[in-house]
Design a protein around this motif. Structure first.
Motif, PDB file in Angstrom:
ATOM      1  N   SER A 136      79.537  24.441 -15.634  1.00 45.82           N
ATOM      2  CA  SER A 136      79.875  23.471 -16.677  1.00 45.82           C
ATOM      3  C   SER A 136      78.999  22.222 -16.567  1.00 45.82           C
ATOM      4  CB  SER A 136      81.359  23.106 -16.594  1.00 45.82           C
ATOM      5  OG  SER A 136      82.166  24.241 -16.850  1.00 45.82           O
ATOM      6  N   ALA A 175      81.224  17.762 -18.867  1.00 40.32           N
ATOM      7  CA  ALA A 175      82.015  18.750 -18.137  1.00 40.32           C
ATOM      8  C   ALA A 175      83.368  18.121 -17.781  1.00 40.32           C
ATOM      9  CB  ALA A 175      81.290  19.192 -16.873  1.00 40.32           C
ATOM     10  N   VAL A 213      83.007  22.828 -20.628  1.00 37.75           N
ATOM     11  CA  VAL A 213      82.197  21.800 -21.267  1.00 37.75           C
ATOM     12  C   VAL A 213      82.859  21.410 -22.581  1.00 37.75           C
ATOM     13  CG1 VAL A 213      79.937  21.192 -22.189  1.00 37.75           C
ATOM     14  CG2 VAL A 213      80.100  22.765 -20.261  1.00 37.75           C
TER      15      VAL A 213
END
Length: 323
Positions: free
Chosen positions: A213, A229, A249
């Protein structure tokens, strides 16, 4: 029988070469050999073979001790079919091969978090990055919040999550996501502090929830998108018994809506089962009811104690389906 033993030894040697062991600076070698044998469903001679193939260990009182992440990864990629990690993750991802409509309904969870300050320096306030579900149509009925104390505190709530199909609109975001999926990074269990060092993780050819992420959010920002993230919790994992780190994300799409990309769960579902295409697509923009987002950014802790202790607070979640 001798032929079978040689075959099994060769298998473990190949598995050891196929994964990345946790580097010493992030490793916690506290699992005794008896646990290793149980997790991997193998005998001492096979542990010997793994050690010869590079499995790191520390010997204390004549007993070899191993990092739990190394053992999980060996089991996951052993293809034995009966190791604890394989059985756990197969059970965990049974839902991913079913119709995804069930993931779009409201779902309630009994959510409890225990915060521990191991080397506590006295009574002080706690900071906890609480569930943040309202933005995605959920709600929280909070029963207990962390009060100033020493040693430990608790957060408890009934959390209701829901899902929605909101696939990524932007061709650029979709292509960057696909590029990441096609890059061949291998999903592994990795300690949270190491996941924050996402450049190291990817340099090893590995990936994980938080690392993926952080990496993808950076790619999105480089392409001109607002992206971050964010950490959260993945729910219903073995009745709350397996506390897996989770991150995704959050990115502002071309239409101005914020969408979530749960890249690691898409990767892991693809690795575990061939019939998870619908769930993999759901991970690329949509939200589903097995995730509780938090207010924490991707590489931040869920909480800390303001007592002045230099030891990070331990945050342990127990999340069970509400009756």
């Amino acid at each position: 029988m001798a032929h079978q033993a040689i075959s099994q030894d060769t298998l473990w040697e190949k598995v050891a070469k196929s994964i990345e062991f946790i580097p010493a600076e992030y490793s916690s070698r506290v699992q005794p050999e008896s646990v290793a044998r149980e997790m991997l469903r193998c005998e001492s001679v096979e542990i010997d073979r793994l050690v010869d193939a590079g499995l790191p260990f520390e010997e204390r009182s004549g007993v070899r001790h191993f990092d739990a992440n190394d053992l999980y990864n060996l089991g996951m990629y052993s293809n034995k079919g009966n190791t604890q990690p394989e059985l756990a993750f197969r059970m965990l991802f049974r839902f991913a091969g079913r119709p995804v409509d069930a993931l779009l309904r409201e779902k309630s969870w009994d959510f409890k978090v225990q915060l521990e300050c191991v080397d506590c320096a006295g009574v002080a306030p706690w900071h906890f990055e609480a569930p943040d579900v309202a933005r995605y149509g959920g709600r929280a009925e909070v029963a207990t919040t962390p009060q100033p104390s020493s040693g430990s505190a608790e957060y408890a709530a009934t959390i209701t999550t829901t899902g929605a199909r909101t696939p990524i609109v932007s061709p650029v975001l979709r292509q960057l996501t696909q590029d990441y999926l096609d890059a061949g990074y291998r999903w592994q269990m990795i300690p949270v502090p190491m996941q924050a060092d996402y450049q190291l993780v990817h340099s090893l050819g590995a990936t994980s929830c938080i690392a993926a992420s952080l990496f993808l959010a950076e790619r999105f920002r480089s392409a001109g998108y607002r992206a971050e993230a964010k950490r959260g919790w993945f729910c219903g994992v073995l009745g709350g018994a397996l506390d897996l780190p989770h991150a995704c994300v959050e990115v502002e799409d071309d239409d101005g809506a914020v969408r979530t990309v749960d890249i690691a769960k898409s990767q892991l579902a693809a690795r575990l089962s061939a019939d998870t295409a619908d769930f993999q697509e759901l991970c690329l923009g949509s939200v589903y009811n097995k995730v509780i987002p938090s207010t924490a950014s991707g590489n931040a802790s869920f909480g800390h104690h303001e007592c002045g202790s230099q030891t990070p607070a331990q945050v342990r979640a127990d999340i069970r389906s509400a009756r």
